[in-house]
Motif scaffolding. Structure first.
Motif, PDB file in Angstrom:
ATOM      1  N   PRO A  27      10.270  30.298  -9.314  1.00  0.00           N
ATOM      2  CA  PRO A  27      11.500  30.847  -9.921  1.00  0.00           C
ATOM      3  C   PRO A  27      11.721  32.318  -9.615  1.00  0.00           C
ATOM      4  O   PRO A  27      12.791  32.852  -9.910  1.00  0.00           O
ATOM      5  CB  PRO A  27      11.289  30.610 -11.420  1.00  0.00           C
ATOM      6  CG  PRO A  27       9.813  30.502 -11.589  1.00  0.00           C
ATOM      7  CD  PRO A  27       9.290  29.874 -10.337  1.00  0.00           C
ATOM      8  N   ASP A  28      10.733  32.985  -9.014  1.00  0.00           N
ATOM      9  CA  ASP A  28      10.916  34.374  -8.612  1.00  0.00           C
ATOM     10  C   ASP A  28      11.579  34.488  -7.247  1.00  0.00           C
ATOM     11  O   ASP A  28      11.835  35.601  -6.768  1.00  0.00           O
ATOM     12  CB  ASP A  28       9.570  35.108  -8.583  1.00  0.00           C
ATOM     13  CG  ASP A  28       8.954  35.251  -9.963  1.00  0.00           C
ATOM     14  OD1 ASP A  28       9.723  35.393 -10.935  1.00  0.00           O
ATOM     15  OD2 ASP A  28       7.714  35.211 -10.072  1.00  0.00           O
ATOM     16  N   GLU A  29      11.846  33.332  -6.617  1.00  0.00           N
ATOM     17  CA  GLU A  29      12.457  33.326  -5.301  1.00  0.00           C
ATOM     18  C   GLU A  29      13.831  32.671  -5.349  1.00  0.00           C
ATOM     19  O   GLU A  29      14.137  31.883  -6.249  1.00  0.00           O
ATOM     20  CB  GLU A  29      11.568  32.563  -4.310  1.00  0.00           C
ATOM     21  CG  GLU A  29      10.188  33.188  -4.107  1.00  0.00           C
ATOM     22  CD  GLU A  29       9.340  32.379  -3.152  1.00  0.00           C
ATOM     23  OE1 GLU A  29       9.767  31.263  -2.765  1.00  0.00           O
ATOM     24  OE2 GLU A  29       8.242  32.854  -2.787  1.00  0.00           O
ATOM     25  N   ASP A  30      14.665  32.973  -4.367  1.00  0.00           N
ATOM     26  CA  ASP A  30      15.956  32.299  -4.237  1.00  0.00           C
ATOM     27  C   ASP A  30      15.726  30.818  -3.938  1.00  0.00           C
ATOM     28  O   ASP A  30      14.691  30.420  -3.407  1.00  0.00           O
ATOM     29  CB  ASP A  30      16.785  32.920  -3.119  1.00  0.00           C
ATOM     30  CG  ASP A  30      17.241  34.338  -3.435  1.00  0.00           C
ATOM     31  OD1 ASP A  30      17.185  34.735  -4.615  1.00  0.00           O
ATOM     32  OD2 ASP A  30      17.646  35.036  -2.495  1.00  0.00           O
ATOM     33  N   LEU A  31      16.721  30.018  -4.270  1.00  0.00           N
ATOM     34  CA  LEU A  31      16.669  28.580  -4.015  1.00  0.00           C
ATOM     35  C   LEU A  31      17.441  28.264  -2.736  1.00  0.00           C
ATOM     36  O   LEU A  31      18.582  28.697  -2.570  1.00  0.00           O
ATOM     37  CB  LEU A  31      17.302  27.825  -5.196  1.00  0.00           C
ATOM     38  CG  LEU A  31      17.550  26.337  -5.015  1.00  0.00           C
ATOM     39  CD1 LEU A  31      16.225  25.570  -4.974  1.00  0.00           C
ATOM     40  CD2 LEU A  31      18.435  25.799  -6.153  1.00  0.00           C
ATOM     41  N   TRP A  32      16.802  27.519  -1.842  1.00  0.00           N
ATOM     42  CA  TRP A  32      17.471  27.023  -0.640  1.00  0.00           C
ATOM     43  C   TRP A  32      17.672  25.517  -0.762  1.00  0.00           C
ATOM     44  O   TRP A  32      16.786  24.803  -1.237  1.00  0.00           O
ATOM     45  CB  TRP A  32      16.630  27.312   0.601  1.00  0.00           C
ATOM     46  CG  TRP A  32      16.552  28.750   0.995  1.00  0.00           C
ATOM     47  CD1 TRP A  32      15.608  29.657   0.597  1.00  0.00           C
ATOM     48  CD2 TRP A  32      17.444  29.457   1.862  1.00  0.00           C
ATOM     49  NE1 TRP A  32      15.860  30.888   1.163  1.00  0.00           N
ATOM     50  CE2 TRP A  32      16.968  30.795   1.949  1.00  0.00           C
ATOM     51  CE3 TRP A  32      18.592  29.093   2.581  1.00  0.00           C
ATOM     52  CZ2 TRP A  32      17.611  31.754   2.726  1.00  0.00           C
ATOM     53  CZ3 TRP A  32      19.219  30.054   3.358  1.00  0.00           C
ATOM     54  CH2 TRP A  32      18.744  31.364   3.423  1.00  0.00           C
ATOM     55  N   ALA A  88      27.109  27.433  -6.270  1.00  0.00           N
ATOM     56  CA  ALA A  88      27.408  28.825  -5.960  1.00  0.00           C
ATOM     57  C   ALA A  88      26.306  29.392  -5.072  1.00  0.00           C
ATOM     58  O   ALA A  88      25.192  29.649  -5.534  1.00  0.00           O
ATOM     59  CB  ALA A  88      27.529  29.630  -7.249  1.00  0.00           C
ATOM     60  N   HIS A  89      26.606  29.574  -3.799  1.00  0.00           N
ATOM     61  CA  HIS A  89      25.621  30.099  -2.867  1.00  0.00           C
ATOM     62  C   HIS A  89      26.168  31.357  -2.209  1.00  0.00           C
ATOM     63  O   HIS A  89      27.382  31.562  -2.135  1.00  0.00           O
ATOM     64  CB  HIS A  89      25.257  29.047  -1.811  1.00  0.00           C
ATOM     65  CG  HIS A  89      26.418  28.549  -1.009  1.00  0.00           C
ATOM     66  ND1 HIS A  89      27.345  27.646  -1.509  1.00  0.00           N
ATOM     67  CD2 HIS A  89      26.810  28.830   0.257  1.00  0.00           C
ATOM     68  CE1 HIS A  89      28.245  27.386  -0.580  1.00  0.00           C
ATOM     69  NE2 HIS A  89      27.949  28.098   0.502  1.00  0.00           N
ATOM     70  N   VAL A  90      25.262  32.188  -1.719  1.00  0.00           N
ATOM     71  CA  VAL A  90      25.664  33.479  -1.152  1.00  0.00           C
ATOM     72  C   VAL A  90      25.398  33.560   0.342  1.00  0.00           C
ATOM     73  O   VAL A  90      25.752  34.562   0.973  1.00  0.00           O
ATOM     74  CB  VAL A  90      24.930  34.639  -1.874  1.00  0.00           C
ATOM     75  CG1 VAL A  90      25.364  34.710  -3.331  1.00  0.00           C
ATOM     76  CG2 VAL A  90      23.417  34.491  -1.760  1.00  0.00           C
ATOM     77  N   GLU A  91      24.798  32.524   0.909  1.00  0.00           N
ATOM     78  CA  GLU A  91      24.504  32.524   2.341  1.00  0.00           C
ATOM     79  C   GLU A  91      24.344  31.096   2.813  1.00  0.00           C
ATOM     80  O   GLU A  91      23.913  30.217   2.057  1.00  0.00           O
ATOM     81  CB  GLU A  91      23.209  33.296   2.617  1.00  0.00           C
ATOM     82  CG  GLU A  91      22.853  33.432   4.091  1.00  0.00           C
ATOM     83  CD  GLU A  91      21.520  34.132   4.320  1.00  0.00           C
ATOM     84  OE1 GLU A  91      21.112  34.257   5.498  1.00  0.00           O
ATOM     85  OE2 GLU A  91      20.884  34.541   3.328  1.00  0.00           O
ATOM     86  N   ALA A  98      19.749  30.096  -9.878  1.00  0.00           N
ATOM     87  CA  ALA A  98      19.181  28.909  -9.250  1.00  0.00           C
ATOM     88  C   ALA A  98      19.015  27.733 -10.214  1.00  0.00           C
ATOM     89  O   ALA A  98      19.368  26.598  -9.882  1.00  0.00           O
ATOM     90  CB  ALA A  98      17.849  29.248  -8.593  1.00  0.00           C
ATOM     91  N   LEU A  99      18.473  27.975 -11.392  1.00  0.00           N
ATOM     92  CA  LEU A  99      18.223  26.871 -12.314  1.00  0.00           C
ATOM     93  C   LEU A  99      19.519  26.186 -12.727  1.00  0.00           C
ATOM     94  O   LEU A  99      19.626  24.954 -12.696  1.00  0.00           O
ATOM     95  CB  LEU A  99      17.465  27.364 -13.546  1.00  0.00           C
ATOM     96  CG  LEU A  99      17.089  26.284 -14.565  1.00  0.00           C
ATOM     97  CD1 LEU A  99      16.225  25.211 -13.938  1.00  0.00           C
ATOM     98  CD2 LEU A  99      16.399  26.911 -15.776  1.00  0.00           C
ATOM     99  N   LYS A 106      23.319  21.483 -11.954  1.00  0.00           N
ATOM    100  CA  LYS A 106      24.628  20.968 -11.524  1.00  0.00           C
ATOM    101  C   LYS A 106      24.474  20.052 -10.318  1.00  0.00           C
ATOM    102  O   LYS A 106      25.085  18.982 -10.242  1.00  0.00           O
ATOM    103  CB  LYS A 106      25.555  22.125 -11.168  1.00  0.00           C
ATOM    104  CG  LYS A 106      26.164  22.865 -12.338  1.00  0.00           C
ATOM    105  CD  LYS A 106      26.850  24.139 -11.900  1.00  0.00           C
ATOM    106  CE  LYS A 106      27.814  23.911 -10.754  1.00  0.00           C
ATOM    107  NZ  LYS A 106      28.470  25.186 -10.328  1.00  0.00           N
ATOM    108  N   LEU A 107      23.660  20.483  -9.369  1.00  0.00           N
ATOM    109  CA  LEU A 107      23.426  19.681  -8.173  1.00  0.00           C
ATOM    110  C   LEU A 107      22.761  18.366  -8.530  1.00  0.00           C
ATOM    111  O   LEU A 107      23.097  17.319  -7.967  1.00  0.00           O
ATOM    112  CB  LEU A 107      22.563  20.482  -7.195  1.00  0.00           C
ATOM    113  CG  LEU A 107      22.275  19.852  -5.844  1.00  0.00           C
ATOM    114  CD1 LEU A 107      23.559  19.638  -5.051  1.00  0.00           C
ATOM    115  CD2 LEU A 107      21.294  20.724  -5.062  1.00  0.00           C
TER     116      LEU A 107
END
Length: 214
Positions: free
Chosen positions: A32-37, A51-54, A105-106, A111-112
């Motif tokens: 949880p300290d990292e971004d989710l891919w 909602a993604h940023v990249e 992320a959570l 939602k996903l």
């Protein structure tokens, strides 16, 4: 572990697994300290709804995109099932990875999950995805050949009948294949199996002969 929002309870008649333990298991594999891919190979590319940023083009080894999953709601009905793509064992797949910031992320993962896992049909896996900027570990929704939603091999006659007739709440199977093909091409991805399927549809009058390449 953080308190999780409620998941949908709209289960399919073929549901064999509760999605909640699968979500808990998946969360144990994420820091949880990292971004989710998240790895997308079909509609998650053209309709991600998270909602993604990249986003990056990515290659996965050991799995391939295949139109081998029954759809009894979105692209068909129980009486006339349609098809959707699945990530199946074997081969390789080029798709897209989406990066969700860790602070969201959570919530985005739940939602996903509500979208992809209401029946627990997929086997979620953390897969290494190779991108031009380096390898990332991304969540992918894979399908087992033991799943009741796996179609097995379909004949040309069966495929053509589905492409002609199957329609669900989001439209036809043929429209779904066409939209996936168009989106992949926009990103420079060529899928020969999709091209062969659309060539078959065109040869049998399901597509305009003057439509774009397949």
């Amino acid at each position: 572990m953080s308190q999780l929002p409620a998941l949908s309870s709209d289960f399919d008649a073929l549901a064999v697994r509760d999605p909640r333990p699968l979500l808990d298991q998946t969360l144990r594999g994420w820091n949880p300290d990292e971004d989710l891919w998240v790895f997308g190979y079909a509609s998650l590319i053209w309709r991600p709804e998270i909602a993604h940023v990249e986003q990056r083009l990515a290659d996965v080894r050991g799995y391939h995109r295949a139109l081998r999953m029954w759809s009894r709601v979105n692209r068909g009905t129980p009486a006339c099932p349609g098809l959707v793509f699945a990530l199946m064992p074997g081969g390789a797949c080029r798709g897209m990875v989406l990066r969700v910031p860790r602070e969201r992320a959570l919530a985005e993962l739940v939602k996903l999950w509500d979208r992809e896992m209401p029946t627990g049909v997929y086997d979620p896996r953390w897969l290494p995805c190779r991108t031009a900027q380096g390898t990332v570990r991304a969540l992918a929704f894979t399908l087992s050949r033991r799943s009741p939603n796996y179609t097995g091999e379909l004949s040309e006659a069966q495929l053509l009948a589905i492409l002609r007739e199957a329609r669900g709440r989001y439209g036809t199977t043929l429209d779904y294949v066409l939209r996936t093909d168009a989106c992949l091409r926009e990103h420079g991805i060529r899928d020969r199996a999709i091209g062969a399927l659309l060539a078959l549809a065109r040869a049998h009058g399901l597509l305009d002969q003057d439509a774009g390449p397949c």
